[in-house]
Design a protein around this motif. Structure first.
Motif, PDB file in Angstrom:
ATOM      1  N   PRO A 130       0.829  -1.211   0.000  1.00 17.03           N
ATOM      2  CA  PRO A 130       0.000   0.000   0.000  1.00 17.03           C
ATOM      3  C   PRO A 130       0.862   1.258   0.000  1.00 17.03           C
ATOM      4  CG  PRO A 130      -0.012  -1.030   2.164  1.00 17.03           C
ATOM      5  CD  PRO A 130       0.700  -1.972   1.248  1.00 17.03           C
ATOM      6  N   LYS A 131       0.553   2.178  -0.887  1.00 18.77           N
ATOM      7  CA  LYS A 131       1.377   3.367  -1.038  1.00 18.77           C
ATOM      8  C   LYS A 131       1.221   4.361   0.110  1.00 18.77           C
ATOM      9  CE  LYS A 131       1.413   3.067  -6.093  1.00 18.77           C
ATOM     10  NZ  LYS A 131       1.085   3.747  -7.373  1.00 18.77           N
ATOM     11  N   ASP A 132       0.150   4.263   0.857  1.00 20.25           N
ATOM     12  CA  ASP A 132      -0.096   5.226   1.937  1.00 20.25           C
ATOM     13  C   ASP A 132       0.446   4.758   3.286  1.00 20.25           C
ATOM     14  OD1 ASP A 132      -1.929   3.150   2.035  1.00 20.25           O
ATOM     15  OD2 ASP A 132      -3.522   4.380   2.892  1.00 20.25           O
ATOM     16  N   LEU A 133       1.174   3.627   3.320  1.00 21.92           N
ATOM     17  CA  LEU A 133       1.736   3.111   4.561  1.00 21.92           C
ATOM     18  C   LEU A 133       3.232   2.909   4.430  1.00 21.92           C
ATOM     19  CD1 LEU A 133      -0.871   0.338   5.528  1.00 21.92           C
ATOM     20  CD2 LEU A 133      -0.738   2.672   6.431  1.00 21.92           C
ATOM     21  N   LEU A 134       3.947   3.051   5.547  1.00 21.63           N
ATOM     22  CA  LEU A 134       5.380   2.773   5.578  1.00 21.63           C
ATOM     23  C   LEU A 134       5.623   1.269   5.685  1.00 21.63           C
ATOM     24  CD1 LEU A 134       6.639   5.535   8.054  1.00 21.63           C
ATOM     25  CD2 LEU A 134       7.073   5.420   5.584  1.00 21.63           C
ATOM     26  N   GLU A 135       6.739   0.845   5.124  1.00 24.56           N
ATOM     27  CA  GLU A 135       7.117  -0.559   5.257  1.00 24.56           C
ATOM     28  C   GLU A 135       7.888  -0.764   6.564  1.00 24.56           C
ATOM     29  OE1 GLU A 135       9.713  -4.087   3.035  1.00 24.56           O
ATOM     30  OE2 GLU A 135       9.837  -2.007   2.333  1.00 24.56           O
ATOM     31  N   ALA A 136       7.559  -1.833   7.281  1.00 23.32           N
ATOM     32  CA  ALA A 136       8.303  -2.242   8.470  1.00 23.32           C
ATOM     33  C   ALA A 136       9.140  -3.461   8.104  1.00 23.32           C
ATOM     34  CB  ALA A 136       7.355  -2.567   9.615  1.00 23.32           C
ATOM     35  N   LYS A 137      10.441  -3.309   8.101  1.00 22.02           N
ATOM     36  CA  LYS A 137      11.336  -4.408   7.724  1.00 22.02           C
ATOM     37  C   LYS A 137      11.770  -5.161   8.972  1.00 22.02           C
ATOM     38  CE  LYS A 137      13.151  -1.912   3.688  1.00 22.02           C
ATOM     39  NZ  LYS A 137      14.366  -1.335   3.065  1.00 22.02           N
ATOM     40  N   ILE A 138      11.125  -6.293   9.206  1.00 21.57           N
ATOM     41  CA  ILE A 138      11.404  -7.105  10.394  1.00 21.57           C
ATOM     42  C   ILE A 138      11.479  -8.559   9.961  1.00 21.57           C
ATOM     43  CG2 ILE A 138      10.496  -7.868  12.625  1.00 21.57           C
ATOM     44  CD1 ILE A 138       9.123  -5.107  12.801  1.00 21.57           C
ATOM     45  N   THR A 139      12.541  -9.215  10.337  1.00 20.28           N
ATOM     46  CA  THR A 139      12.747 -10.606   9.897  1.00 20.28           C
ATOM     47  C   THR A 139      12.782 -11.582  11.067  1.00 20.28           C
ATOM     48  OG1 THR A 139      15.150 -10.244   9.913  1.00 20.28           O
ATOM     49  CG2 THR A 139      14.005  -9.890   7.830  1.00 20.28           C
ATOM     50  N   LEU A 140      12.273 -11.190  12.204  1.00 19.21           N
ATOM     51  CA  LEU A 140      12.254 -12.091  13.362  1.00 19.21           C
ATOM     52  C   LEU A 140      11.392 -13.315  13.075  1.00 19.21           C
ATOM     53  CD1 LEU A 140      11.773  -9.345  16.099  1.00 19.21           C
ATOM     54  CD2 LEU A 140      13.814 -10.732  15.781  1.00 19.21           C
ATOM     55  N   THR A 141      11.826 -14.472  13.543  1.00 21.70           N
ATOM     56  CA  THR A 141      11.074 -15.698  13.305  1.00 21.70           C
ATOM     57  C   THR A 141      10.166 -16.061  14.483  1.00 21.70           C
ATOM     58  OG1 THR A 141      12.955 -16.994  14.121  1.00 21.70           O
ATOM     59  CG2 THR A 141      12.809 -16.634  11.748  1.00 21.70           C
ATOM     60  N   ASP A 142      10.584 -15.704  15.702  1.00 19.57           N
ATOM     61  CA  ASP A 142       9.750 -16.002  16.871  1.00 19.57           C
ATOM     62  C   ASP A 142       8.508 -15.114  16.831  1.00 19.57           C
ATOM     63  OD1 ASP A 142       9.715 -17.265  19.788  1.00 19.57           O
ATOM     64  OD2 ASP A 142       9.082 -15.173  19.958  1.00 19.57           O
ATOM     65  N   SER A 143       7.338 -15.734  16.857  1.00 21.28           N
ATOM     66  CA  SER A 143       6.090 -14.986  16.677  1.00 21.28           C
ATOM     67  C   SER A 143       5.858 -13.960  17.777  1.00 21.28           C
ATOM     68  CB  SER A 143       4.902 -15.951  16.618  1.00 21.28           C
ATOM     69  OG  SER A 143       4.825 -16.731  17.802  1.00 21.28           O
ATOM     70  N   ARG A 144       6.198 -14.310  19.024  1.00 18.53           N
ATOM     71  CA  ARG A 144       5.982 -13.372  20.124  1.00 18.53           C
ATOM     72  C   ARG A 144       6.899 -12.162  19.989  1.00 18.53           C
ATOM     73  NH1 ARG A 144       6.426 -14.670  26.656  1.00 18.53           N
ATOM     74  NH2 ARG A 144       5.889 -12.557  27.362  1.00 18.53           N
ATOM     75  N   ASP A 145       8.186 -12.405  19.693  1.00 17.84           N
ATOM     76  CA  ASP A 145       9.118 -11.296  19.511  1.00 17.84           C
ATOM     77  C   ASP A 145       8.709 -10.434  18.323  1.00 17.84           C
ATOM     78  OD1 ASP A 145      10.602 -12.160  21.644  1.00 17.84           O
ATOM     79  OD2 ASP A 145      12.131 -13.183  20.438  1.00 17.84           O
ATOM     80  N   ARG A 146       8.207 -11.084  17.276  1.00 17.78           N
ATOM     81  CA  ARG A 146       7.810 -10.344  16.082  1.00 17.78           C
ATOM     82  C   ARG A 146       6.640  -9.414  16.386  1.00 17.78           C
ATOM     83  NH1 ARG A 146       7.254 -14.397  12.418  1.00 17.78           N
ATOM     84  NH2 ARG A 146       5.043 -14.637  12.846  1.00 17.78           N
ATOM     85  N   VAL A 147       5.643  -9.920  17.106  1.00 17.64           N
ATOM     86  CA  VAL A 147       4.484  -9.088  17.454  1.00 17.64           C
ATOM     87  C   VAL A 147       4.910  -7.909  18.328  1.00 17.64           C
ATOM     88  CG1 VAL A 147       2.319  -9.018  18.755  1.00 17.64           C
ATOM     89  CG2 VAL A 147       2.769 -10.911  17.197  1.00 17.64           C
ATOM     90  N   GLN A 148       5.762  -8.166  19.323  1.00 13.94           N
ATOM     91  CA  GLN A 148       6.232  -7.087  20.198  1.00 13.94           C
ATOM     92  C   GLN A 148       7.008  -6.039  19.418  1.00 13.94           C
ATOM     93  OE1 GLN A 148       8.472  -9.127  23.244  1.00 13.94           O
ATOM     94  NE2 GLN A 148       6.663  -9.505  24.513  1.00 13.94           N
ATOM     95  N   THR A 149       7.810  -6.486  18.457  1.00 12.67           N
ATOM     96  CA  THR A 149       8.596  -5.551  17.652  1.00 12.67           C
ATOM     97  C   THR A 149       7.694  -4.762  16.713  1.00 12.67           C
ATOM     98  OG1 THR A 149      10.508  -7.024  17.773  1.00 12.67           O
ATOM     99  CG2 THR A 149      10.551  -5.330  16.080  1.00 12.67           C
ATOM    100  N   PHE A 150       6.741  -5.442  16.093  1.00 15.58           N
ATOM    101  CA  PHE A 150       5.783  -4.739  15.247  1.00 15.58           C
ATOM    102  C   PHE A 150       5.020  -3.682  16.061  1.00 15.58           C
ATOM    103  CE2 PHE A 150       5.408  -8.283  11.902  1.00 15.58           C
ATOM    104  CZ  PHE A 150       6.088  -7.530  10.963  1.00 15.58           C
ATOM    105  N   GLN A 151       4.638  -4.042  17.278  1.00 17.98           N
ATOM    106  CA  GLN A 151       3.906  -3.105  18.129  1.00 17.98           C
ATOM    107  C   GLN A 151       4.761  -1.880  18.455  1.00 17.98           C
ATOM    108  OE1 GLN A 151       2.509  -4.742  21.842  1.00 17.98           O
ATOM    109  NE2 GLN A 151       1.232  -2.962  22.311  1.00 17.98           N
ATOM    110  N   ALA A 152       6.029  -2.110  18.774  1.00 22.45           N
ATOM    111  CA  ALA A 152       6.931  -0.994  19.078  1.00 22.45           C
ATOM    112  C   ALA A 152       7.093  -0.086  17.864  1.00 22.45           C
ATOM    113  CB  ALA A 152       8.279  -1.530  19.547  1.00 22.45           C
ATOM    114  N   VAL A 153       7.271  -0.694  16.685  1.00 22.64           N
ATOM    115  CA  VAL A 153       7.400   0.084  15.449  1.00 22.64           C
ATOM    116  C   VAL A 153       6.125   0.893  15.200  1.00 22.64           C
ATOM    117  CG1 VAL A 153       7.527  -0.101  12.938  1.00 22.64           C
ATOM    118  CG2 VAL A 153       9.101  -1.425  14.358  1.00 22.64           C
ATOM    119  N   ALA A 154       4.967   0.252  15.397  1.00 22.14           N
ATOM    120  CA  ALA A 154       3.695   0.943  15.186  1.00 22.14           C
ATOM    121  C   ALA A 154       3.552   2.134  16.132  1.00 22.14           C
ATOM    122  CB  ALA A 154       2.536  -0.032  15.390  1.00 22.14           C
ATOM    123  N   GLU A 155       3.971   1.968  17.381  1.00 24.92           N
ATOM    124  CA  GLU A 155       3.901   3.070  18.342  1.00 24.92           C
ATOM    125  C   GLU A 155       4.751   4.254  17.884  1.00 24.92           C
ATOM    126  OE1 GLU A 155       5.087   1.483  22.090  1.00 24.92           O
ATOM    127  OE2 GLU A 155       3.259   0.292  22.364  1.00 24.92           O
TER     128      GLU A 155
END
Length: 241
Positions: free
Chosen positions: A141-166
Motif C-alpha cells: 500500500p502506497k499510503d503506509l510505511l514498510e516495516a522491515k522485520i525478519t524475526l522468526t519467533d512470533s511473540r518477539d515479532r508481534v512485540q517488535t511490530f507493536q513498538a514500530v507501530a507506536e
C-alpha cells in the motif's frame, strides 16, 4: 349496638393487619409477574440486532460470529459471550455489546487499522497498532510505511511490530514533516528501531520510549549534515557522517 372503644380499637388493628397482608401479597405477586416478564416471557425477547462501526467487515460476517439468540429474553442474553465471539474476528480491534430495550441487541465495533505494512510469510500484510498482522494486500500500500522485520519467533515479532507501530503513530501525530522523509522502518528487536530517511540517511531510534523527547532532539539534529543520527538516548544524541 355500640362497640366500646377497646373493641373498636381491636377491630381497627385487625383491618390494618389484613390490609398490610393484602398489600404484601400483591407486592409479591407483582414482583413475580415482573420477574416472569423480564426473564422468561417473549414480551422482552430479542427481535433485532444492530451493528455499528464496521468499515470492511460485512454485516453478515458480524452476525454470523455474534450468534445472538433470537427470541431469547433480553435479560438472559450473555453479552460477554457475544463480545468474545466477535472479538475473535481478525479485523476487530474492540467490540462492545449492549442491550437496547425493549428488544434489540446493539453491537459497536472498532476495526483494526493498518499503521505499517510488512512482508510476513511471503505475503504483504497490514500491521495494526498492537502489532497484529490482520489483513493482506495484493501489493504494498502506497499510503503506509514498510516495516522491515525478519524475526522468526512470533511473540518477539508481534512485540517488535507493536513498538514500530507506536513510533510511527507518534511521528504521524507530532511531526508529519519527518514522516514524509521516512522511506521505511526497520528493527532487529523492539529496542533497536531505525528510520530509513531519504537521501540515504538513517535515524537510530532505539525503543519506542520517550518518543516526544526524541522528536524534539531529532528536529535539531537533522539541521546537521550527516548520514546517521542516533537519538536512542535522547539526552546524549550523536551524529555520524
Amino acid at each position: 349496638m355500640t362497640l366500646d372503644p377497646f373493641s373498636e380499637r381491636i377491630r381497627s388493628e385487625r383491618r390494618r393487619r389484613w390490609i398490610r397482608i393484602a398489600i404484601a401479597v400483591l407486592a409479591v405477586a407483582g414482583l413475580g409477574a415482573l420477574v416472569w416478564l423480564i426473564w422468561f416471557s417473549s414480551v422482552l425477547a430479542v427481535r433485532d440486532v444492530e451493528v455499528a462501526g464496521r468499515t470492511t467487515l460485512k454485516q453478515a460476517q458480524v452476525l454470523r460470529a455474534a450468534q445472538v439468540p433470537a427470541g431469547r429474553p433480553m435479560a438472559r442474553v450473555d453479552l460477554e459471550a457475544i463480545e468474545g465471539r466477535i472479538a475473535a474476528l481478525n479485523r476487530v480491534d474492540t467490540v462492545e455489546v449492549s442491550r437496547s430495550w425493549p428488544r434489540t441487541v446493539s453491537i459497536r465495533i472498532v476495526e483494526r487499522k493498518a499503521v505499517v505494512w510488512a512482508t510476513v510469510g511471503g505475503q504483504v500484510r497490514g500491521i495494526d497498532r498492537n502489532g497484529i498482522a490482520f489483513r493482506s494486500y495484493g501489493s504494498p500500500p502506497k499510503d503506509l510505511l514498510e516495516a522491515k522485520i525478519t524475526l522468526t519467533d512470533s511473540r518477539d515479532r508481534v512485540q517488535t511490530f507493536q513498538a514500530v507501530a507506536e513510533v510511527v503513530v507518534a511521528i504521524t501525530g507530532q511531526d508529519p514533516a519527518l514522516l514524509r522523509q521516512i522511506r521505511s522502518v526497520s528493527a532487529a528487536s523492539k529496542d533497536s528501531i531505525e528510520l530509513e530517511l531519504d537521501e540515504g540517511r538513517t535515524v537510530v531510534w532505539g525503543s519506542s520510549d520517550k518518543a516526544e523527547r526524541k522528536l524534539v532532539v531529532l528536529d535539531s539534529l537533522l539541521a546537521i549534515d550527516a548520514a546517521r543520527y542516533d537519538v536512542s538516548a535522547p539526552d546524549q544524541p550523536t551524529t555520524r557522517e
